[in-house]
Design a protein around this motif. Sequence first.
Motif, mmCIF file in Angstrom:
data_model
loop_
_atom_site.group_PDB
_atom_site.id
_atom_site.type_symbol
_atom_site.label_atom_id
_atom_site.label_comp_id
_atom_site.label_asym_id
_atom_site.label_seq_id
_atom_site.Cartn_x
_atom_site.Cartn_y
_atom_site.Cartn_z
ATOM 1 N N VAL A 16 -12.290 -7.425 16.417
ATOM 2 C CA VAL A 16 -11.110 -7.880 15.879
ATOM 3 C C VAL A 16 -11.667 -8.467 14.102
ATOM 4 C CG1 VAL A 16 -9.579 -9.911 15.635
ATOM 5 C CG2 VAL A 16 -10.011 -8.910 17.915
ATOM 6 N N HIS A 17 -12.603 -9.052 14.180
ATOM 7 C CA HIS A 17 -13.238 -9.365 12.967
ATOM 8 C C HIS A 17 -13.758 -8.220 12.134
ATOM 9 C CE1 HIS A 17 -13.229 -13.630 13.889
ATOM 10 N NE2 HIS A 17 -13.913 -13.493 15.031
ATOM 11 N N ALA A 18 -14.088 -7.190 12.736
ATOM 12 C CA ALA A 18 -14.480 -5.977 11.772
ATOM 13 C C ALA A 18 -13.464 -5.272 11.385
ATOM 14 C CB ALA A 18 -15.537 -5.315 12.717
ATOM 15 N N TYR A 19 -12.037 -5.339 12.120
ATOM 16 C CA TYR A 19 -10.891 -4.448 11.730
ATOM 17 C C TYR A 19 -10.468 -4.692 10.343
ATOM 18 C CZ TYR A 19 -6.544 -2.431 11.876
ATOM 19 O OH TYR A 19 -5.296 -1.422 11.848
ATOM 20 N N ALA A 20 -10.353 -3.512 9.623
ATOM 21 C CA ALA A 20 -9.770 -3.564 8.408
ATOM 22 C C ALA A 20 -9.003 -2.465 8.051
ATOM 23 C CB ALA A 20 -10.958 -3.421 7.231
ATOM 24 N N VAL A 21 -7.790 -2.611 7.186
ATOM 25 C CA VAL A 21 -7.166 -1.274 6.859
ATOM 26 C C VAL A 21 -7.912 -1.060 5.450
ATOM 27 C CG1 VAL A 21 -5.027 -0.833 5.869
ATOM 28 C CG2 VAL A 21 -5.072 -2.458 7.739
ATOM 29 N N THR A 22 -7.737 0.525 5.532
ATOM 30 C CA THR A 22 -8.648 1.149 4.260
ATOM 31 C C THR A 22 -7.979 2.321 3.883
ATOM 32 O OG1 THR A 22 -9.941 2.439 6.059
ATOM 33 C CG2 THR A 22 -11.005 0.476 5.162
ATOM 34 N N GLY A 23 -8.296 2.866 2.632
ATOM 35 C CA GLY A 23 -7.680 3.865 2.204
ATOM 36 C C GLY A 23 -6.026 3.629 1.657
ATOM 37 N N MET A 24 -5.805 2.361 1.411
ATOM 38 C CA MET A 24 -4.522 2.045 0.912
ATOM 39 C C MET A 24 -4.020 2.635 -0.434
ATOM 40 S SD MET A 24 -3.410 0.687 3.495
ATOM 41 C CE MET A 24 -1.762 0.099 2.824
ATOM 42 N N VAL A 25 -4.898 2.686 -1.244
ATOM 43 C CA VAL A 25 -4.733 3.264 -2.660
ATOM 44 C C VAL A 25 -4.129 4.742 -2.653
ATOM 45 C CG1 VAL A 25 -5.541 3.935 -4.942
ATOM 46 C CG2 VAL A 25 -5.889 1.509 -4.113
ATOM 47 N N HIS A 26 -4.992 5.069 -1.639
ATOM 48 C CA HIS A 26 -4.480 6.818 -1.852
ATOM 49 C C HIS A 26 -3.344 6.873 -0.880
ATOM 50 C CE1 HIS A 26 -5.303 11.231 -1.377
ATOM 51 N NE2 HIS A 26 -4.998 10.955 -0.197
ATOM 52 N N MET A 27 -3.021 6.250 0.044
ATOM 53 C CA MET A 27 -1.923 6.233 0.840
ATOM 54 C C MET A 27 -0.688 5.893 -0.297
ATOM 55 S SD MET A 27 -2.432 5.081 4.707
ATOM 56 C CE MET A 27 -3.474 3.873 4.440
ATOM 57 N N ALA A 28 -0.700 4.972 -0.925
ATOM 58 C CA ALA A 28 0.285 4.407 -1.988
ATOM 59 C C ALA A 28 0.390 5.217 -3.185
ATOM 60 C CB ALA A 28 0.079 3.124 -1.931
ATOM 61 N N SER A 29 -0.646 6.059 -3.510
ATOM 62 C CA SER A 29 -0.433 6.688 -4.808
ATOM 63 C C SER A 29 0.327 7.904 -4.679
ATOM 64 C CB SER A 29 -1.786 7.123 -5.143
ATOM 65 O OG SER A 29 -1.963 8.149 -6.423
ATOM 66 N N SER A 30 1.071 8.455 -5.812
ATOM 67 C CA SER A 30 1.845 9.715 -5.765
ATOM 68 C C SER A 30 0.935 10.716 -5.841
ATOM 69 C CB SER A 30 2.666 9.700 -7.085
ATOM 70 O OG SER A 30 1.563 10.068 -8.262
ATOM 71 N N LYS A 31 1.346 11.946 -5.267
ATOM 72 C CA LYS A 31 0.434 12.980 -4.975
ATOM 73 C C LYS A 31 0.512 14.221 -6.063
ATOM 74 C CE LYS A 31 -0.602 11.097 -1.171
ATOM 75 N NZ LYS A 31 -1.180 9.717 -1.383
ATOM 76 N N LYS A 32 1.494 13.975 -7.029
ATOM 77 C CA LYS A 32 1.898 15.006 -7.961
ATOM 78 C C LYS A 32 2.093 14.265 -9.231
ATOM 79 C CE LYS A 32 6.637 15.197 -7.277
ATOM 80 N NZ LYS A 32 7.867 16.187 -6.907
ATOM 81 N N VAL A 33 1.598 14.973 -10.379
ATOM 82 C CA VAL A 33 2.100 14.422 -11.617
ATOM 83 C C VAL A 33 3.561 14.426 -11.851
ATOM 84 C CG1 VAL A 33 1.801 14.950 -14.083
ATOM 85 C CG2 VAL A 33 -0.060 15.547 -12.554
ATOM 86 N N GLN A 34 3.845 13.438 -12.413
ATOM 87 C CA GLN A 34 5.634 13.392 -12.879
ATOM 88 C C GLN A 34 5.448 12.832 -14.212
ATOM 89 O OE1 GLN A 34 7.810 11.268 -9.624
ATOM 90 N NE2 GLN A 34 5.601 10.916 -8.943
ATOM 91 N N PRO A 72 -1.794 10.950 -10.297
ATOM 92 C CA PRO A 72 -2.402 10.397 -8.843
ATOM 93 C C PRO A 72 -3.718 9.777 -9.034
ATOM 94 C CG PRO A 72 -1.695 12.578 -8.584
ATOM 95 C CD PRO A 72 -1.423 12.368 -10.294
ATOM 96 N N ASN A 73 -3.935 8.875 -8.065
ATOM 97 C CA ASN A 73 -5.304 8.178 -8.167
ATOM 98 C C ASN A 73 -6.530 8.845 -8.504
ATOM 99 O OD1 ASN A 73 -4.795 8.591 -5.457
ATOM 100 N ND2 ASN A 73 -6.805 7.321 -5.140
#
Length: 138
Positions: A16-34, A72-73
């Motif tokens: 429980v103490h070691a649990y962490a959500v990771t990779g959030m920036v990649h998930m939230a970033s756009s995937k293409k140039v706009q 994208p990031n």
Amino acid sequence: MNALICDNVPNDLSAVHAYAVTGMVHMASSKKVQTFPAWGAERYHVALLDYGAKRHIVECLTARGCRVTILPNSTPAEDVISLNPDGLVLSNGPGDPRESYSEIKQLQKLFVRRRIFGICIGHQLVSLSLGGDIVRLK
């Protein structure tokens, strides 16, 4: 916010103490140039590195005469430089900026060539890429 839901409290809380959500920036970033045009006459071209940007940031920039290119990031510094923007905005976003190693390495290549403005995690990435430190507030 990191959280772990359990149906009962385990005897060993290390997982429980070691649990962490990771990779959030990649998930939230756009995937293409706009690209979004300026409202009215274009005064500036701004590149926005998207770490989870809110749409309102783009609206505020375009309302002030900026053409905004959202990247994208994971965009390499060389691709940002090739756009020749008047400025670079590092957006807000989720997660721990310390885990954004590749983004920090790319930002280090951009400081001598661009005007840079950071919002939230973008500001923290500026600090980390210049050798500074960040501290989580209570």
